[in-house]
Design a protein around this motif. Sequence first.
Motif, PDB file in Angstrom:
ATOM      1  N   THR A   1       0.820  -1.219   0.000  1.00  0.00           N
ATOM      2  CA  THR A   1       0.000   0.000   0.000  1.00  0.00           C
ATOM      3  C   THR A   1       0.851   1.266   0.000  1.00  0.00           C
ATOM      4  O   THR A   1       0.323   2.359   0.113  1.00  0.00           O
ATOM      5  CB  THR A   1      -0.951   0.027   1.218  1.00  0.00           C
ATOM      6  N   SER A   2       2.144   1.110  -0.144  1.00  0.00           N
ATOM      7  CA  SER A   2       3.056   2.248  -0.180  1.00  0.00           C
ATOM      8  C   SER A   2       3.394   2.594  -1.629  1.00  0.00           C
ATOM      9  O   SER A   2       4.032   1.805  -2.335  1.00  0.00           O
ATOM     10  CB  SER A   2       4.344   1.918   0.585  1.00  0.00           C
ATOM     11  N   ALA A   3       2.967   3.778  -2.070  1.00  0.00           N
ATOM     12  CA  ALA A   3       3.271   4.213  -3.440  1.00  0.00           C
ATOM     13  C   ALA A   3       4.774   4.259  -3.656  1.00  0.00           C
ATOM     14  O   ALA A   3       5.273   3.858  -4.710  1.00  0.00           O
ATOM     15  CB  ALA A   3       2.650   5.581  -3.710  1.00  0.00           C
TER      16      ALA A   3
ATOM     17  N   MET B   1       6.189   0.607  -3.946  1.00  0.00           N
ATOM     18  CA  MET B   1       5.806  -0.039  -5.197  1.00  0.00           C
ATOM     19  C   MET B   1       6.510   0.609  -6.397  1.00  0.00           C
ATOM     20  O   MET B   1       6.943  -0.090  -7.319  1.00  0.00           O
ATOM     21  CB  MET B   1       4.283  -0.002  -5.373  1.00  0.00           C
ATOM     22  N   THR B   2       6.659   1.927  -6.365  1.00  0.00           N
ATOM     23  CA  THR B   2       7.364   2.618  -7.445  1.00  0.00           C
ATOM     24  C   THR B   2       8.828   2.207  -7.469  1.00  0.00           C
ATOM     25  O   THR B   2       9.394   1.922  -8.528  1.00  0.00           O
ATOM     26  CB  THR B   2       7.230   4.144  -7.281  1.00  0.00           C
TER      27      THR B   2
ATOM     28  N   MET C   1       1.385   9.136 -13.267  1.00  0.00           N
ATOM     29  CA  MET C   1       2.813   9.164 -12.924  1.00  0.00           C
ATOM     30  C   MET C   1       3.388  10.565 -13.132  1.00  0.00           C
ATOM     31  O   MET C   1       4.179  11.040 -12.315  1.00  0.00           O
ATOM     32  CB  MET C   1       3.594   8.131 -13.741  1.00  0.00           C
TER      33      MET C   1
ATOM     34  N   ILE D   1       2.310  12.602 -10.187  1.00  0.00           N
ATOM     35  CA  ILE D   1       3.063  12.215  -8.986  1.00  0.00           C
ATOM     36  C   ILE D   1       4.468  12.793  -9.038  1.00  0.00           C
ATOM     37  O   ILE D   1       4.956  13.382  -8.072  1.00  0.00           O
ATOM     38  CB  ILE D   1       3.084  10.675  -8.835  1.00  0.00           C
TER      39      ILE D   1
END
Length: 165
Positions: A7-9, A12-13, A133, A136
């Motif tokens: 659940t951590s952007a 995961m990125t 993206m 972000i």
Amino acid sequence: MTLTRETSAGYMTNWAARLFTRELERQLAPTGIAPAYMPILFALAGGRVMTQKALAQRAAVEQPTMAQTLKRMERDGFAVRRPDPDDKRSALVSLTPKAAALIETVETVVTRINAVALAPLDGAERELFLALMHRIVGALEERDGQEPPLGDGQGPALGDGESRP
């Protein structure tokens, strides 16, 4: 809410970036091109010439990192630095013919890896993913170098016992 890797952007990125990098390393190994060379290759493609400082800014890396990368590229025969006639303290960087000849191969590899990564998404999802993206990245670039927010209502504040991957 307990923050987990899934659940951590950021996690995961980073994970996706590491997987992209591994695949780039594997596929580019026969050429001698390292993934770290790619921002420089693309910036100097087509015979462009730039200063080390401009390359560092474009690649969003610190000057010492760029200096070390250029040193490795020179060692590997992919880049050359020449004195800047307009600024004796500066050097102009260009690609060697050896590097220029590999640009198309690098582009093909990058295109192939991107296609594999985006294959599970349909056209609209791909467009949405890339648009998100960009947003972000823009949000993070805006904050670059600023003090971290504490307790801003956007999630757990630092120091509240929650761990961040």
